[in-house]
Design a protein around this motif. Structure first.
Motif, PDB file in Angstrom:
ATOM      1  N   PRO A 115      33.783  36.557  53.005  1.00  0.00           N
ATOM      2  CA  PRO A 115      34.291  37.885  53.346  1.00  0.00           C
ATOM      3  C   PRO A 115      33.455  38.491  54.470  1.00  0.00           C
ATOM      4  CG  PRO A 115      33.065  37.979  51.292  1.00  0.00           C
ATOM      5  CD  PRO A 115      33.138  36.532  51.699  1.00  0.00           C
ATOM      6  N   GLU A 116      33.973  39.560  55.071  1.00  0.00           N
ATOM      7  CA  GLU A 116      33.239  40.204  56.154  1.00  0.00           C
ATOM      8  C   GLU A 116      31.914  40.782  55.696  1.00  0.00           C
ATOM      9  OE1 GLU A 116      35.625  42.992  58.304  1.00  0.00           O
ATOM     10  OE2 GLU A 116      37.198  41.523  58.669  1.00  0.00           O
ATOM     11  N   LEU A 120      30.423  36.258  48.724  1.00  0.00           N
ATOM     12  CA  LEU A 120      31.409  35.914  47.704  1.00  0.00           C
ATOM     13  C   LEU A 120      32.532  36.934  47.733  1.00  0.00           C
ATOM     14  CD1 LEU A 120      28.926  35.259  44.761  1.00  0.00           C
ATOM     15  CD2 LEU A 120      30.068  33.525  46.124  1.00  0.00           C
ATOM     16  N   PHE A 121      33.741  36.495  47.397  1.00  0.00           N
ATOM     17  CA  PHE A 121      34.863  37.417  47.294  1.00  0.00           C
ATOM     18  C   PHE A 121      34.885  37.998  45.881  1.00  0.00           C
ATOM     19  CE2 PHE A 121      36.201  34.697  50.761  1.00  0.00           C
ATOM     20  CZ  PHE A 121      36.817  35.579  51.637  1.00  0.00           C
ATOM     21  N   LEU A 122      34.982  39.306  45.780  1.00  0.00           N
ATOM     22  CA  LEU A 122      35.045  39.985  44.493  1.00  0.00           C
ATOM     23  C   LEU A 122      36.461  40.503  44.287  1.00  0.00           C
ATOM     24  CD1 LEU A 122      33.516  41.097  42.017  1.00  0.00           C
ATOM     25  CD2 LEU A 122      33.019  43.136  43.371  1.00  0.00           C
ATOM     26  N   LEU A 135      42.591  37.580  53.215  1.00  0.00           N
ATOM     27  CA  LEU A 135      41.963  37.722  51.907  1.00  0.00           C
ATOM     28  C   LEU A 135      41.285  39.074  51.831  1.00  0.00           C
ATOM     29  CD1 LEU A 135      40.396  34.167  51.600  1.00  0.00           C
ATOM     30  CD2 LEU A 135      42.592  34.968  50.745  1.00  0.00           C
ATOM     31  N   ARG A 136      41.497  39.772  50.739  1.00  0.00           N
ATOM     32  CA  ARG A 136      40.867  41.078  50.552  1.00  0.00           C
ATOM     33  C   ARG A 136      39.878  40.980  49.405  1.00  0.00           C
ATOM     34  NH1 ARG A 136      44.363  46.419  49.547  1.00  0.00           N
ATOM     35  NH2 ARG A 136      44.472  45.650  47.417  1.00  0.00           N
ATOM     36  N   SER A 137      38.705  41.572  49.621  1.00  0.00           N
ATOM     37  CA  SER A 137      37.649  41.575  48.630  1.00  0.00           C
ATOM     38  C   SER A 137      37.272  43.013  48.305  1.00  0.00           C
ATOM     39  CB  SER A 137      36.422  40.828  49.182  1.00  0.00           C
ATOM     40  OG  SER A 137      35.421  40.703  48.201  1.00  0.00           O
TER      41      SER A 137
END
Length: 143
Positions: A115-116, A120-122, A135-137
């Motif tokens: 992610p930006e 890790l992506f949450l 993808l949105r986190s």
């Protein structure tokens, strides 16, 4: 049954679920077969392509006691299947924590994407807009 016997059985069941060995196969492209294997905290992906084989390993979060899950999707809308490995947070178990691997057809392998903000992506979501998929986190800020 003795209490120590019950505790031993409970410990064996809990440990086998937390570190269960898992295997999954999928095809990111029609002529490529990938086998994903999970043992303890090591993710192994083996690729078979035109008679060649490749093997990579990735160490996962070493401190989690929650089971890992595998998901297959085309995360970057390039028509190739990618995968993510995720687990629930250890707090209340309400947040998903993802690592995402995108298929690289030039090398018949996978590259991890991030992610930006963070590594890790949450609570990852795949979002579709007129401009494409992304993808949105989730991010938390103290106020």
């Amino acid at each position: 049954m003795k209490l120590t016997t019950l505790l031993t059985i409970f410990a064996l069941i809990f440990c086998s679920q937390a570190y269960a060995f898992k295997t999954m196969q999928f095809r990111p492209a029609p002529d490529v077969l990938v086998t994903l294997s999970l043992r303890d905290n090591i993710l192994v992906f083996e690729t078979e392509y035109n008679g060649n084989t490749g093997r990579d390993e990735v160490e996962l979060e070493p401190t989690t006691d929650t089971p890992f899950h595998l998901s297959i999707d085309d995360y970057n809308a390039d028509s190739y299947q990618d995968f993510s490995i995720w687990h629930l947070d250890e707090g209340n178990g309400v947040h998903t924590i993802h690592r995402v691997f995108l298929y690289q057809p030039q090398r018949a392998t996978f590259r991890e994407t991030f992610p930006e903000c963070g590594d890790l992506f949450l609570n990852m979501q795949v979002m579709a807009t007129e401009k494409g998929r992304f993808l949105r986190s989730t991010y938390f800020a103290e106020i």
